[in-house]
Motif scaffolding. Structure first.
Motif, PDB file in Angstrom:
ATOM      1  N   UNK A  49       0.866  -1.180   0.000  1.00 59.34           N
ATOM      2  CA  UNK A  49       0.000   0.000   0.000  1.00 59.34           C
ATOM      3  C   UNK A  49       0.904   1.232   0.000  1.00 59.34           C
ATOM      4  N   UNK A  50       1.042   1.868  -1.166  1.00 57.07           N
ATOM      5  CA  UNK A  50       1.922   3.029  -1.315  1.00 57.07           C
ATOM      6  C   UNK A  50       1.183   4.289  -0.888  1.00 57.07           C
ATOM      7  N   UNK A  51       1.845   5.112  -0.070  1.00 57.57           N
ATOM      8  CA  UNK A  51       1.209   6.314   0.455  1.00 57.57           C
ATOM      9  C   UNK A  51       0.160   5.975   1.493  1.00 57.57           C
ATOM     10  N   UNK A  52       0.493   5.037   2.368  1.00 56.31           N
ATOM     11  CA  UNK A  52      -0.478   4.478   3.318  1.00 56.31           C
ATOM     12  C   UNK A  52      -0.842   5.436   4.442  1.00 56.31           C
ATOM     13  N   UNK A  53      -0.049   6.501   4.655  1.00 58.44           N
ATOM     14  CA  UNK A  53      -0.344   7.408   5.759  1.00 58.44           C
ATOM     15  C   UNK A  53      -0.349   6.682   7.091  1.00 58.44           C
ATOM     16  N   UNK A  54      -1.312   7.004   7.972  1.00 59.99           N
ATOM     17  CA  UNK A  54      -1.362   6.352   9.283  1.00 59.99           C
ATOM     18  C   UNK A  54      -2.014   4.972   9.268  1.00 59.99           C
ATOM     19  N   UNK A  55      -2.200   4.393   8.103  1.00 59.69           N
ATOM     20  CA  UNK A  55      -2.770   3.042   8.025  1.00 59.69           C
ATOM     21  C   UNK A  55      -3.240   2.662   6.646  1.00 59.69           C
TER      22      UNK A  55
END
Length: 268
Positions: A49-55
Protein backbone atom coordinates in the motif's frame (compact mmCIF):
# COMPACT_ATOMS: atom_id res chain seq x y z
CA UNK A 1 21.79 9.05 -12.61
CA UNK A 2 18.15 9.13 -11.46
CA UNK A 3 16.84 12.48 -10.21
CA UNK A 4 15.04 12.29 -6.88
CA UNK A 5 11.35 13.13 -7.11
CA UNK A 6 8.80 13.03 -4.33
CA UNK A 7 5.85 14.83 -5.89
CA UNK A 8 4.08 18.00 -4.85
CA UNK A 9 1.83 16.77 -2.03
CA UNK A 10 0.55 20.02 -0.39
CA UNK A 11 -1.30 18.71 2.69
CA UNK A 12 0.36 19.79 5.91
CA UNK A 13 1.04 17.79 9.01
CA UNK A 14 -1.01 19.44 11.75
CA UNK A 15 -2.89 18.49 14.90
CA UNK A 16 -5.89 16.46 13.78
CA UNK A 17 -4.48 15.35 10.42
CA UNK A 18 -4.03 11.71 11.48
CA UNK A 19 -7.59 11.63 12.79
CA UNK A 20 -8.88 13.16 9.55
CA UNK A 21 -7.18 10.49 7.47
CA UNK A 22 -8.42 7.66 9.71
CA UNK A 23 -12.03 8.87 9.49
CA UNK A 24 -11.66 9.06 5.72
CA UNK A 25 -10.27 5.52 5.51
CA UNK A 26 -13.09 4.13 7.63
CA UNK A 27 -15.76 5.82 5.53
CA UNK A 28 -14.23 4.47 2.32
CA UNK A 29 -13.63 0.94 3.59
CA UNK A 30 -16.86 -0.57 2.16
CA UNK A 31 -16.06 0.56 -1.37
CA UNK A 32 -12.43 -0.51 -1.01
CA UNK A 33 -13.63 -3.96 0.05
CA UNK A 34 -15.92 -4.06 -2.97
CA UNK A 35 -12.86 -3.50 -5.17
CA UNK A 36 -10.83 -6.15 -3.35
CA UNK A 37 -13.72 -8.60 -3.85
CA UNK A 38 -13.08 -8.35 -7.60
CA UNK A 39 -9.56 -9.76 -7.14
CA UNK A 40 -10.78 -13.16 -5.90
CA UNK A 41 -8.97 -15.04 -3.18
CA UNK A 42 -5.97 -13.12 -1.85
CA UNK A 43 -4.82 -15.72 0.68
CA UNK A 44 -1.04 -15.78 0.95
CA UNK A 45 -0.55 -12.69 -1.22
CA UNK A 46 2.19 -10.12 -0.75
CA UNK A 47 0.61 -6.65 -0.93
CA UNK A 48 2.00 -3.11 -0.94
CA UNK A 49 0.00 0.00 0.00
CA UNK A 50 1.92 3.03 -1.32
CA UNK A 51 1.21 6.31 0.45
CA UNK A 52 -0.48 4.48 3.32
CA UNK A 53 -0.34 7.41 5.76
CA UNK A 54 -1.36 6.35 9.28
CA UNK A 55 -2.77 3.04 8.03
CA UNK A 56 -4.33 3.34 4.59
CA UNK A 57 -5.93 0.03 3.57
CA UNK A 58 -3.31 -2.15 5.28
CA UNK A 59 -5.85 -3.47 7.80
CA UNK A 60 -8.20 -4.56 5.01
CA UNK A 61 -5.35 -6.19 3.13
CA UNK A 62 -4.15 -7.94 6.29
CA UNK A 63 -7.48 -9.69 6.72
CA UNK A 64 -7.59 -10.70 3.05
CA UNK A 65 -4.09 -12.21 2.78
CA UNK A 66 -4.31 -14.14 6.05
CA UNK A 67 -1.44 -15.28 8.30
CA UNK A 68 0.55 -16.68 5.38
CA UNK A 69 0.41 -13.42 3.47
CA UNK A 70 2.27 -10.17 4.06
CA UNK A 71 1.37 -6.51 3.75
CA UNK A 72 3.77 -3.57 3.50
CA UNK A 73 2.74 0.04 3.99
CA UNK A 74 4.99 2.72 2.47
CA UNK A 75 4.94 6.41 3.31
CA UNK A 76 7.26 9.42 3.56
CA UNK A 77 5.79 10.67 6.85
CA UNK A 78 7.56 9.16 9.86
CA UNK A 79 4.84 10.27 12.30
CA UNK A 80 2.13 8.60 10.23
CA UNK A 81 4.15 5.38 10.18
CA UNK A 82 4.76 5.50 13.92
CA UNK A 83 1.01 5.72 14.48
CA UNK A 84 0.34 2.90 12.01
CA UNK A 85 2.80 0.57 13.71
CA UNK A 86 1.10 0.88 17.12
CA UNK A 87 -1.70 -1.59 16.37
CA UNK A 88 -0.49 -3.29 13.21
CA UNK A 89 -1.28 -7.01 12.84
CA UNK A 90 1.66 -9.43 12.76
CA UNK A 91 1.49 -9.76 8.96
CA UNK A 92 1.78 -5.98 8.36
CA UNK A 93 5.03 -4.03 8.25
CA UNK A 94 5.65 -0.36 7.49
CA UNK A 95 8.51 1.24 5.65
CA UNK A 96 9.64 4.83 5.21
CA UNK A 97 10.09 5.55 1.52
CA UNK A 98 9.26 7.57 -1.58
CA UNK A 99 6.32 6.51 -3.75
CA UNK A 100 8.28 7.48 -6.86
CA UNK A 101 11.39 5.54 -5.88
CA UNK A 102 10.75 3.14 -3.02
CA UNK A 103 14.02 1.17 -3.22
CA UNK A 104 11.99 -1.98 -2.53
CA UNK A 105 12.89 -5.09 -4.50
CA UNK A 106 11.17 -5.29 -7.86
CA UNK A 107 8.76 -8.03 -8.91
CA UNK A 108 7.86 -9.06 -5.36
CA UNK A 109 4.21 -8.02 -4.82
CA UNK A 110 0.98 -9.66 -5.97
CA UNK A 111 -0.81 -6.32 -5.46
CA UNK A 112 0.51 -2.77 -5.49
CA UNK A 113 -2.13 -0.25 -4.41
CA UNK A 114 -2.30 3.55 -4.18
CA UNK A 115 -5.16 5.73 -3.00
CA UNK A 116 -5.16 9.50 -3.55
CA UNK A 117 -1.45 9.55 -4.31
CA UNK A 118 -1.36 10.17 -8.07
CA UNK A 119 -3.97 12.93 -7.83
CA UNK A 120 -2.44 14.79 -4.88
CA UNK A 121 1.29 14.33 -5.52
CA UNK A 122 1.15 14.44 -9.32
CA UNK A 123 2.89 12.65 -12.20
CA UNK A 124 0.73 9.49 -12.32
CA UNK A 125 2.78 7.95 -15.12
CA UNK A 126 5.91 8.01 -12.97
CA UNK A 127 4.02 6.44 -10.07
CA UNK A 128 2.67 3.73 -12.36
CA UNK A 129 6.17 2.96 -13.59
CA UNK A 130 7.35 2.37 -10.01
CA UNK A 131 4.23 0.36 -9.12
CA UNK A 132 4.65 -1.87 -12.18
CA UNK A 133 8.31 -2.41 -11.29
CA UNK A 134 7.33 -3.61 -7.83
CA UNK A 135 4.56 -5.96 -8.97
CA UNK A 136 5.38 -9.51 -9.93
CA UNK A 137 4.65 -10.59 -13.53
CA UNK A 138 0.87 -10.87 -13.77
CA UNK A 139 0.43 -8.96 -10.49
CA UNK A 140 -2.20 -6.30 -9.96
CA UNK A 141 -1.61 -2.55 -9.91
CA UNK A 142 -4.64 -0.73 -8.44
CA UNK A 143 -5.29 2.99 -8.01
CA UNK A 144 -8.15 4.87 -6.39
CA UNK A 145 -8.39 8.54 -7.37
CA UNK A 146 -10.97 11.35 -7.01
CA UNK A 147 -13.06 13.68 -9.12
CA UNK A 148 -13.52 16.69 -6.86
CA UNK A 149 -16.24 18.26 -9.00
CA UNK A 150 -18.87 16.13 -7.22
CA UNK A 151 -18.15 17.74 -3.84
CA UNK A 152 -21.60 19.30 -3.57
CA UNK A 153 -23.58 20.34 -0.51
CA UNK A 154 -27.33 20.57 0.02
CA UNK A 155 -28.75 22.97 0.94
CA UNK A 156 -26.12 25.01 -0.94
CA UNK A 157 -24.07 27.52 1.05
CA UNK A 158 -21.56 30.20 -0.03
CA UNK A 159 -19.00 29.09 2.60
CA UNK A 160 -19.02 25.55 1.20
CA UNK A 161 -18.36 26.91 -2.29
CA UNK A 162 -15.50 29.10 -1.03
CA UNK A 163 -13.83 26.13 0.67
CA UNK A 164 -14.38 23.86 -2.33
CA UNK A 165 -12.79 26.49 -4.58
CA UNK A 166 -9.85 26.80 -2.18
CA UNK A 167 -9.42 23.01 -2.07
CA UNK A 168 -9.38 22.56 -5.84
CA UNK A 169 -7.31 25.70 -6.38
CA UNK A 170 -4.64 24.70 -3.87
CA UNK A 171 -4.05 21.32 -5.49
CA UNK A 172 -4.13 22.76 -9.00
CA UNK A 173 -1.68 25.45 -7.93
CA UNK A 174 0.98 22.87 -7.04
CA UNK A 175 0.47 20.79 -10.17
CA UNK A 176 -1.83 18.16 -8.66
CA UNK A 177 -5.11 17.02 -10.21
CA UNK A 178 -8.20 16.41 -8.08
CA UNK A 179 -10.14 15.45 -11.20
CA UNK A 180 -7.78 12.61 -12.16
CA UNK A 181 -10.64 10.10 -11.81
CA UNK A 182 -12.06 11.28 -15.13
CA UNK A 183 -9.07 10.05 -17.11
CA UNK A 184 -7.64 7.37 -14.81
CA UNK A 185 -8.89 4.42 -16.87
CA UNK A 186 -7.32 5.89 -20.00
CA UNK A 187 -4.03 6.63 -18.22
CA UNK A 188 -3.71 3.06 -16.92
CA UNK A 189 -4.88 1.49 -20.18
CA UNK A 190 -2.38 3.47 -22.21
CA UNK A 191 0.36 2.64 -19.72
CA UNK A 192 0.09 -0.94 -20.96
CA UNK A 193 -1.52 -2.86 -18.11
CA UNK A 194 -3.56 -5.93 -19.14
CA UNK A 195 -7.24 -6.58 -18.41
CA UNK A 196 -7.81 -3.06 -17.03
CA UNK A 197 -10.95 -2.88 -14.89
CA UNK A 198 -12.97 0.17 -13.83
CA UNK A 199 -15.32 0.85 -10.93
CA UNK A 200 -16.65 4.10 -9.44
CA UNK A 201 -18.02 4.99 -6.01
CA UNK A 202 -19.77 8.07 -4.63
CA UNK A 203 -20.21 8.50 -0.88
CA UNK A 204 -23.08 10.51 0.57
CA UNK A 205 -22.53 12.18 3.97
CA UNK A 206 -25.16 13.42 6.44
CA UNK A 207 -24.79 15.93 9.25
CA UNK A 208 -24.61 13.07 11.76
CA UNK A 209 -21.86 11.10 9.96
CA UNK A 210 -18.18 11.08 11.06
CA UNK A 211 -17.13 12.44 7.64
CA UNK A 212 -19.23 15.60 8.01
CA UNK A 213 -16.14 17.78 8.65
CA UNK A 214 -14.30 16.46 5.59
CA UNK A 215 -14.14 19.68 3.56
CA UNK A 216 -13.30 22.12 6.39
CA UNK A 217 -10.71 19.81 7.94
CA UNK A 218 -9.04 19.07 4.60
CA UNK A 219 -8.85 22.76 3.67
CA UNK A 220 -7.37 23.46 7.10
CA UNK A 221 -4.55 21.08 6.18
CA UNK A 222 -3.99 23.20 3.06
CA UNK A 223 -3.89 26.54 4.87
CA UNK A 224 -0.31 27.47 3.97
CA UNK A 225 -0.83 26.65 0.29
CA UNK A 226 -4.18 28.45 0.09
CA UNK A 227 -2.69 31.61 1.58
CA UNK A 228 0.54 31.40 -0.42
CA UNK A 229 -1.42 31.15 -3.67
CA UNK A 230 -3.64 34.04 -2.48
CA UNK A 231 -6.79 32.04 -3.06
CA UNK A 232 -8.32 33.99 -0.19
CA UNK A 233 -7.27 36.18 2.72
CA UNK A 234 -6.66 34.67 6.15
CA UNK A 235 -9.73 36.44 7.50
CA UNK A 236 -11.95 35.06 4.73
CA UNK A 237 -10.37 31.64 5.21
CA UNK A 238 -11.21 31.51 8.92
CA UNK A 239 -14.71 32.90 8.37
CA UNK A 240 -15.47 30.31 5.68
CA UNK A 241 -14.34 27.49 7.98
CA UNK A 242 -16.60 28.69 10.79
CA UNK A 243 -19.62 29.34 8.57
CA UNK A 244 -19.28 26.06 6.70
CA UNK A 245 -19.02 24.03 9.89
CA UNK A 246 -22.11 25.73 11.30
CA UNK A 247 -24.03 24.92 8.13
CA UNK A 248 -22.88 21.28 8.06
CA UNK A 249 -23.97 20.80 11.69
CA UNK A 250 -27.60 21.61 10.86
CA UNK A 251 -29.98 18.60 10.78
CA UNK A 252 -30.95 17.85 7.22
CA UNK A 253 -27.66 19.02 5.70
CA UNK A 254 -25.84 16.54 3.48
CA UNK A 255 -23.17 16.45 0.81
CA UNK A 256 -21.68 14.15 -1.78
CA UNK A 257 -17.97 13.39 -1.67
CA UNK A 258 -15.71 13.35 -4.69
CA UNK A 259 -16.41 10.46 -7.04
CA UNK A 260 -13.74 7.81 -6.61
CA UNK A 261 -12.50 5.91 -9.66
CA UNK A 262 -11.06 2.49 -8.84
CA UNK A 263 -8.95 1.24 -11.74
CA UNK A 264 -6.75 -1.84 -11.76
CA UNK A 265 -4.94 -4.02 -14.22
CA UNK A 266 -2.26 -6.69 -14.46
CA UNK A 267 1.38 -6.33 -15.40
CA UNK A 268 2.73 -8.19 -18.39
Amino acid sequence: MTTAFSGSYPLEQRAGEIERLLVQSQAMAPDTLAMLDRFGSMQGWACLDIGCGPGGITDLLSARVGPNGRVTGLDMNADFLAHARQKAPANVKFRHGDAYGSELAGGTFDLVHMRFVASTAGNPERLLKEAARLARPGGIVALQEPDGSTLNCHPPHPAWERLKSALLGAFKGVGADLELARKLYSVMYQFGLRDVQYRTALLGVRSTDPMIDYLPSTVESLRATVLKLQLCTEGDFNAALSECRAHLAKPGTSFTMYTVAQVWGRTA
